[in-house]
Design an enzyme around this catalytic site. Sequence first.
Site, PDB file in Angstrom:
ATOM      1  N   GLY A  76      -0.700  -2.982   1.033  1.00  0.00           N
ATOM      2  CA  GLY A  76      -0.887  -1.636   0.497  1.00  0.00           C
ATOM      3  C   GLY A  76      -2.238  -1.082   0.884  1.00  0.00           C
ATOM      4  N   SER A  77      -2.752  -0.207   0.055  1.00  0.00           N
ATOM      5  CA  SER A  77      -3.996   0.499   0.384  1.00  0.00           C
ATOM      6  C   SER A  77      -5.223  -0.408   0.212  1.00  0.00           C
ATOM      7  CB  SER A  77      -4.129   1.707  -0.540  1.00  0.00           C
ATOM      8  OG  SER A  77      -4.107   1.268  -1.882  1.00  0.00           O
TER       9      SER A  77
ATOM     10  N   GLY B 174      -6.213  -3.438  -2.519  1.00  0.00           N
ATOM     11  CA  GLY B 174      -6.742  -4.742  -2.097  1.00  0.00           C
ATOM     12  C   GLY B 174      -8.083  -5.053  -2.743  1.00  0.00           C
TER      13      GLY B 174
ATOM     14  N   GLU C  49      -2.892  -7.359   3.297  1.00  0.00           N
ATOM     15  CA  GLU C  49      -2.490  -6.528   4.443  1.00  0.00           C
ATOM     16  C   GLU C  49      -2.720  -5.090   4.014  1.00  0.00           C
ATOM     17  OE1 GLU C  49      -1.648  -7.316   7.358  1.00  0.00           O
ATOM     18  OE2 GLU C  49      -0.947  -9.375   7.279  1.00  0.00           O
TER      19      GLU C  49
ATOM     20  N   CYS D 174       1.190   1.740   8.605  1.00  0.00           N
ATOM     21  CA  CYS D 174      -0.178   1.215   8.561  1.00  0.00           C
ATOM     22  C   CYS D 174      -0.767   1.212   9.964  1.00  0.00           C
ATOM     23  CB  CYS D 174      -0.185  -0.185   7.963  1.00  0.00           C
ATOM     24  SG  CYS D 174       1.002  -1.286   8.724  1.00  0.00           S
TER      25      CYS D 174
END
Length: 513
Positions: A247-248, A252, A269, A303
């Site tokens: 995700g963003s 994270g 990720e 992404c």
Amino acid sequence: MAASPVILPGVDELRARAQAALRAVGADVPLGAPGAHGLPAGTPITGDVLFSVPESSPADTDAAIAAAAQAFTAWRTTPAPVRGALVGRLGELLVAHKRDLATLVTLEAGKITSEALGEVQEMIDICQFAVGLSRQLYGRTIASERPGHRLMETWHPLGVVGVITAFNFPVAVWSWNAAVALVCGDPVVWKPSELTPLTALACQALIARAADDVGAPGDVSRVLLGGHEVGERLVDDPRVALLSATGSVRMGRQVGPRVAQRFGKVLLELGGNNAAIVTPSADPDLAVRAIVFAAAGTAGQRCTTLRRLIVHTSVADGVVERVVSAFRQLPIGDPFAEGTLLGPLIHETAYREMVRALDRARADGGEVIGGERQDMGVDGAYYVAPAVVRMPAQTAIVHAETFAPILYVLTYEDLDEAIALNNAVPQGLSSSIFTTDIREAERFMAADGSDCGIVNVNIGTSGAEIGGAFGGEKHTGGGRESGSDAWKANMRRATNTINYSSELPLAQGVRFA
Ligand code: NAD
């Protein structure tokens, strides 16, 4: 808004498609009316809520983790090739239901049909990879410094793997994690994006059926529905041995330290801010085609989307002109319709972020071409033309990931400057160079070249294959999943030293007698 003749499917039609796909995959879930208690399951195609689905309570989360932890006790000693049979069966079911799952991906994430089918194909590919992997979980044998001794590494199942995923790859990212974790001997508890619960329920139905078919414990895969608070319970639970979160960067930043605090393993990720360098020797036709797909595919919501074009001054005008012209011809509209290449943004917030980014770029001296909202005859859906923005310099807005189709253009004079621009952002996911000069290509891939996890030559920044390890550096989080030896994150390593002599020499020549 720009006018468009596109007619979108009605909400009843979309609801019927979702129900048919869920039925086909055997997902027997209670679908409530929109507005009923539960998690809203919507579609960016029209902006409507289609159903409400049951949301996971704290007790549900606890029970799912407990069941997975219990399943681990049997799954970890099940021979890896037998575990592979479960993933092999899942792959077969995905082949049979490719279209059904792709329908749900289009409905919930707004991907055009071809990209939705591609996402399911990626699931099939990783299942095949994982079946092979189930016979290749190799350790090394290492020479010992002591006579009559041998060292070897063994890889063992780790425990429950918690998987948190983003809306934009609602099924593939789960499968990268789940297929590999399952053959490694780890049960998986999945918290999908709150924006894509139906695809998750469909995947869970397929893996449950696969488990039934091969006689595997059903609890090796569980799904939990809800927002970040459900994810946080996975993050904080000590029974979750590895937390793999996609995700963003914002997410994270919250998740990483919390898992580390309890000494859990974490695989992150996160966001990207990917660039492509176009050199004077580049094949212009190939470069433009690659740039257009990488920048506008999935409406700029990958992404790995190409967000920065770093083009040599001698070819800049020609390349930009061709990209602008290609952008103008991209058919925008119903992602189910044959010929559409650009579907909707995920929601209003994404559109507002895009407008804000373009305003900031203008204020920084950028020249914005395109980026207008398209009128599709519905208020709640957000379709946009992709934007090209010629920037005088890399300002703060260019360093940020705006999850929308905006391509910032910067120019350069020499390759060192281009590489420095490529590396100047906080994220480090994907990068490309377009060149026919081997020196430039090698330099870009060298230790002092691109600092990203993905470094491509003469292809765009997006569209990775599952065979390679996928992930990026810096604020992208450093995690690697999918192919190559990324499986090692899902296992624990033991170093075994075996003494087959009748002496007891100590390492480093130490004497203790
Ligand atoms: P997001 O960060 O808003 O949400 C991702 C997931 O994290 C969701 O399931 C959400 O519920 C959960 N979450 C959010 N905060 C949490 C918290 N504090 N604790 C636990 N869970 C939490 O991202 P999004 O908008 O769904 O997706 C877009 C972002 O994802 C972009 O930044 C994109 O680059 C990134 N992404 C990265 C990759 C990659 O492989 N590097 C792949 C896909 C998407």
